[in-house]
Design an enzyme around this catalytic site. Structure first.
Site, mmCIF file in Angstrom:
data_model
loop_
_atom_site.group_PDB
_atom_site.id
_atom_site.type_symbol
_atom_site.label_atom_id
_atom_site.label_comp_id
_atom_site.label_asym_id
_atom_site.label_seq_id
_atom_site.Cartn_x
_atom_site.Cartn_y
_atom_site.Cartn_z
ATOM 1 N N SER A 101 -55.169 -1.008 -13.408
ATOM 2 C CA SER A 101 -54.065 -0.037 -13.418
ATOM 3 C C SER A 101 -52.679 -0.677 -13.383
ATOM 4 C CB SER A 101 -54.198 0.910 -12.230
ATOM 5 O OG SER A 101 -55.193 1.852 -12.483
ATOM 6 N N LYS A 104 -50.505 -0.233 -16.304
ATOM 7 C CA LYS A 104 -49.809 1.033 -16.554
ATOM 8 C C LYS A 104 -48.287 0.872 -16.520
ATOM 9 C CE LYS A 104 -53.652 3.734 -14.592
ATOM 10 N NZ LYS A 104 -54.164 4.389 -13.373
ATOM 11 N N TYR A 225 -56.291 2.271 -23.914
ATOM 12 C CA TYR A 225 -56.186 2.324 -22.449
ATOM 13 C C TYR A 225 -57.277 1.463 -21.815
ATOM 14 C CZ TYR A 225 -56.680 4.013 -17.689
ATOM 15 O OH TYR A 225 -56.809 4.058 -16.319
ATOM 16 N N TYR A 277 -51.130 5.228 -5.491
ATOM 17 C CA TYR A 277 -51.798 6.541 -5.520
ATOM 18 C C TYR A 277 -51.535 7.333 -4.250
ATOM 19 C CZ TYR A 277 -53.600 3.974 -9.335
ATOM 20 O OH TYR A 277 -53.661 3.213 -10.452
ATOM 21 N N VAL A 295 -57.839 -1.650 -9.602
ATOM 22 C CA VAL A 295 -59.159 -1.749 -8.980
ATOM 23 C C VAL A 295 -59.831 -3.110 -9.196
ATOM 24 C CG1 VAL A 295 -59.716 0.719 -8.847
ATOM 25 C CG2 VAL A 295 -60.263 -0.565 -10.929
HETATM 26 O O1 DON Z 1 -59.324 4.051 -15.469
HETATM 27 C C1 DON Z 1 -59.960 3.334 -14.718
HETATM 28 O O2 DON Z 1 -60.880 3.782 -14.058
HETATM 29 C C2 DON Z 1 -59.629 1.854 -14.551
HETATM 30 N N1 DON Z 1 -59.787 1.178 -15.756
HETATM 31 C C3 DON Z 1 -58.294 1.634 -13.941
HETATM 32 C C4 DON Z 1 -58.185 2.283 -12.596
HETATM 33 C C5 DON Z 1 -57.398 1.539 -11.592
HETATM 34 O O3 DON Z 1 -57.193 0.360 -11.626
HETATM 35 C C6 DON Z 1 -56.960 2.342 -10.435
HETATM 36 N N2 DON Z 1 -56.205 1.532 -9.517
HETATM 37 N N3 DON Z 1 -56.335 1.278 -8.387
#
Ligand code: DON
Length: 343
Positions: A101, A104, A225, A277, A295
């Site tokens: 993320s 982003k 994405y 978040y 993540v």
């Molecule tokens: O969209 C997703 O599930 C992941 N590729 C990215 C999510 C993410 O990193 C959330 N952050 N803490």
């Protein structure tokens, strides 16, 4: 009598100048000690990392994307780019992990550079959240994603970058390579395939936004994405990204190709209000700095008041999807050097 008076005066002047100089010297010494304390040292980073490493046992490596679950839980790294661009890194500094993320904020920069802020934020909000990163929040009610940091807004943001097939992803990758001055940065194809195979919730959001006319195009847009999340970086790359936004989009070596005060204000405000978040509010209270987590276990931090960048990595996550040891390393560093915006 006159001589005695004169020598008394001379003695007085001598004493005054002695103590005057002494107090100037001690003031200088104190000032030097404060300055030394303000320079972040490798020794300090090492002791901070050693103190906080055990937090990895209290969290969990993300495995909802199966390929992420293969990361060794006890890997850990800590990196700082000081105000003068000097880099200090400790721990598993060569360990690569996926940016997830944190990509982003780079996608937002590229999308706003191409479309302008107004056009992008006509399609989504500037809201904070009390919901997890992959929540459908707002899509079913007023139709617009809450912000560009949660998945829905991020998928929409990337879809606004122009170009066929994987060109939007290539633009994000090139921007990350530029900011970090690291042309070897690339995608982890196994993670990408794993994201694509299991990202049904993201696919659901994509189709809701396509249905409401917010997204124009086919699933190539969603793939970009998944690709951007699968870019592999190190903690040092993250510290350079933090530095870039803390310095109005100036690279750690002073390159001002993308210098833009408004852009850094936008990105940092998003990081502050939604970068962690549903933990963002409490994090702002505790740390008080624009930060973005992923993540994969990374967190990038911009220290705009001190012009510093921080990057941490530890893949074991808390219940919000933020690196647990990473958070504690940042918290201790910020408290030690009084780096917070509200300090
Ligand atoms: O969209 C997703 O599930 C992941 N590729 C990215 C999510 C993410 O990193 C959330 N952050 N803490």
């Amino acid at each position: 009598m006159k001589n005695i008076k004169l020598s008394g005066l001379a003695f007085g002047l001598f004493i005054a100048s002695f103590f005057g100089n002494y107090s100037i010297l001690s003031a200088q010494k104190i000032k030097k000690e404060i300055t030394i304390q303000k320079t972040i040292t490798k020794e300090y980073l090492t002791s901070n990392l050693t103190k906080n490493k055990a937090y990895y046992t209290k969290g969990k490596v993300a495995d909802y994307i199966p390929e992420l679950g293969k990361m060794q839980a006890d890997k850990i790294a800590f990196s700082v780019v000081n105000a003068d661009g000097r880099i200090i890194s400790v721990g598993d500094i060569n360990q690569k992990f996926t940016i997830q993320s944190i990509s982003k904020i780079i996608a937002l920069m590229v999308a706003v550079k191409e479309n302008g802020e107004e056009k992008v934020f006509k399609k989504m909000g500037y809201f904070g959240t009390d919901k997890p990163f992959n929540h459908f929040a707002n899509l079913d009610t007023n139709g617009k994603p809450l912000n560009p940091m949660m998945n829905a807004g991020a998928i929409l943001t990337t879809s606004l970058i122009s170009g066929e097939k994987d060109l939007p992803y290539q633009k994000i990758l090139e921007m990350i390579r530029f900011i970090t001055k690291n042309p070897s940065i690339d995608i982890n194809s196994s993670v990408y395939n794993s994201e694509k195979e299991t990202g049904h919730k993201n696919r659901g959001m994509f189709y809701i936004m396509k249905n409401s006319g917010l997204i124009d195009g086919n699933e190539d847009k969603l793939d970009n994405y998944f690709r951007q999340c699968s870019i592999e970086i190190t903690a040092e790359d993250l510290a350079k990204i933090g530095y870039f936004f803390a310095n109005h989009c100036t690279r750690f070596d002073g390159d001002k190709t993308y210098f833009n005060i408004e852009m850094s204000k936008l990105i940092e405000s998003q990081m502050l209000t939604a970068g962690m978040y549903e933990f963002s509010g409490e994090y702002a209270r505790q740390v008080g700095l624009p930060s973005k987590s992923g993540v994969g276990g990374g967190i990038t931090v911009a220290v705009p008041n001190k012009k510093i960048g921080i990057g941490v990595f530890s893949p074991s996550l808390d219940e919000h999807g933020n690196s647990l040891a990473g958070y504690h390393m940042i918290l201790d560093l910020v408290n030690q050097y009084k780096l917070g915006l509200f300090d």
